[in-house]
Scaffold this active site. Structure first.
Site, mmCIF file in Angstrom:
data_model
loop_
_atom_site.group_PDB
_atom_site.id
_atom_site.type_symbol
_atom_site.label_atom_id
_atom_site.label_comp_id
_atom_site.label_asym_id
_atom_site.label_seq_id
_atom_site.Cartn_x
_atom_site.Cartn_y
_atom_site.Cartn_z
ATOM 1 N N ARG A 24 0.769 -1.367 -0.204
ATOM 2 C CA ARG A 24 -0.102 0.013 -0.056
ATOM 3 C C ARG A 24 0.701 1.155 0.041
ATOM 4 N NH1 ARG A 24 -5.453 -1.177 1.821
ATOM 5 N NH2 ARG A 24 -5.568 0.687 3.307
ATOM 6 N N ASP A 150 -2.470 12.543 9.601
ATOM 7 C CA ASP A 150 -3.723 12.397 9.169
ATOM 8 C C ASP A 150 -4.574 13.697 9.068
ATOM 9 O OD1 ASP A 150 -6.715 11.478 8.688
ATOM 10 O OD2 ASP A 150 -5.679 9.531 8.466
ATOM 11 N N TYR A 163 -8.263 6.700 17.099
ATOM 12 C CA TYR A 163 -7.416 6.867 16.111
ATOM 13 C C TYR A 163 -6.979 8.497 15.670
ATOM 14 C CZ TYR A 163 -5.876 7.283 11.206
ATOM 15 O OH TYR A 163 -5.150 7.565 10.041
#
Length: 254
Positions: A24, A150, A163
């Site tokens: 990935r 993120d 998360y």
């Protein structure tokens, strides 16, 4: 490809340790750095078959340029060993890419202390202590670190509080370590948007929602992240403590 055709002989090429490198986004990062002349320590946890296949692919292009290292990143004792094995294999360490990440839903009412330890351990504690172990080697090479954060470090993803918290910790880790490791070592991060399809309906998963929620009106790709990693490692020589959104403008619509 033989060493005679390499721009630099082994030992003079920069070396990067990439966590979660077997597939990935991690594999895209590895291939991109390799094409730019880096030798690679490819970390994996369980994906040994994929990691060895990637290493073999890179070795065919440039002999002596890739090694596979396996470690459980939530085992803090394994982190110093991982760095030591990378340095022993190549004789130097110029870059650390903290790509490996754990991701799953933790609805608030059902979230557990074990999930907290798992997500914060893999996503925040491991990068911190890898940086600690790598710091002397990176300082010696005036190297760099890139952490993968993120966009949900800034705006939480519903149903994924732990998360989101862990990635917010990565952002502060990046800024704090930029101070701690400067001036010899630059520490930056990337905040990707949606790069891979998933089953999470909150994220941009269909062509329609991509157009609606992303300024560039298209899905990102692992290569977009890999290109940003290379930029921060090689080209952004006066940037440290930076978190670079790589989201196609998703934060404008999230």
């Amino acid at each position: 490809m033989s060493n005679e055709s390499d721009p630099k002989p082994r030992g003079e090429r920069p070396v990067a340790l990439v966590t979660g490198a077997a597939k990935r986004i991690g594999a895209s990062i590895a291939r991109t750095l390799h094409a730019a002349g880096y030798d690679l320590a490819l970390h994996c946890r369980r994906s040994l078959e994929e990691a060895h296949a990637l290493a073999a692919e890179l070795e065919r292009q440039r002999a002596g340029s890739a090694r596979v290292l396996q470690a459980e990143l939530t085992d803090t004792a394994a982190l110093a060993r991982l760095v030591a094995e990378a340095v022993a294999g190549f004789g130097r360490l110029d870059a650390l890419v903290n790509n490996a990440s754990t991701y799953y839903a933790t609805p608030f009412a059902q979230a557990t202390a074990q999930q907290w330890d798992d997500l914060l351990g893999a996503n925040a504690r491991a990068p911190f202590f890898l940086c600690q172990a790598a710091a002397p080697h990176l300082r010696a090479r005036r190297g760099a670190v890139v952490n993968i954060a993120d966009i949900y470090a800034e705006r939480p993803l519903p149903g994924y509080p732990l998360y989101s918290i862990s990635k917010a910790a990565v952002v502060m880790l990046t800024k704090a370590l930029a101070v701690e490791l400067g001036p010899e070592v630059r520490v930056n991060a990337i905040a990707p948007g949606n790069m891979l399809w998933s089953t999470n309906a909150v994220k941009a998963e269909t062509e329609a929602t991509v157009r609606e929620r992303t300024a560039l009106a298209r899905q990102g790709s692992p290569q977009d992240v890999a290109d940003a990693v290379l930029f921060l490692l090689r080209d952004a020589r006066y940037s440290s403590g930076v978190v670079l959104p790589t989201d196609g403008g998703r934060l404008l619509h999230i």
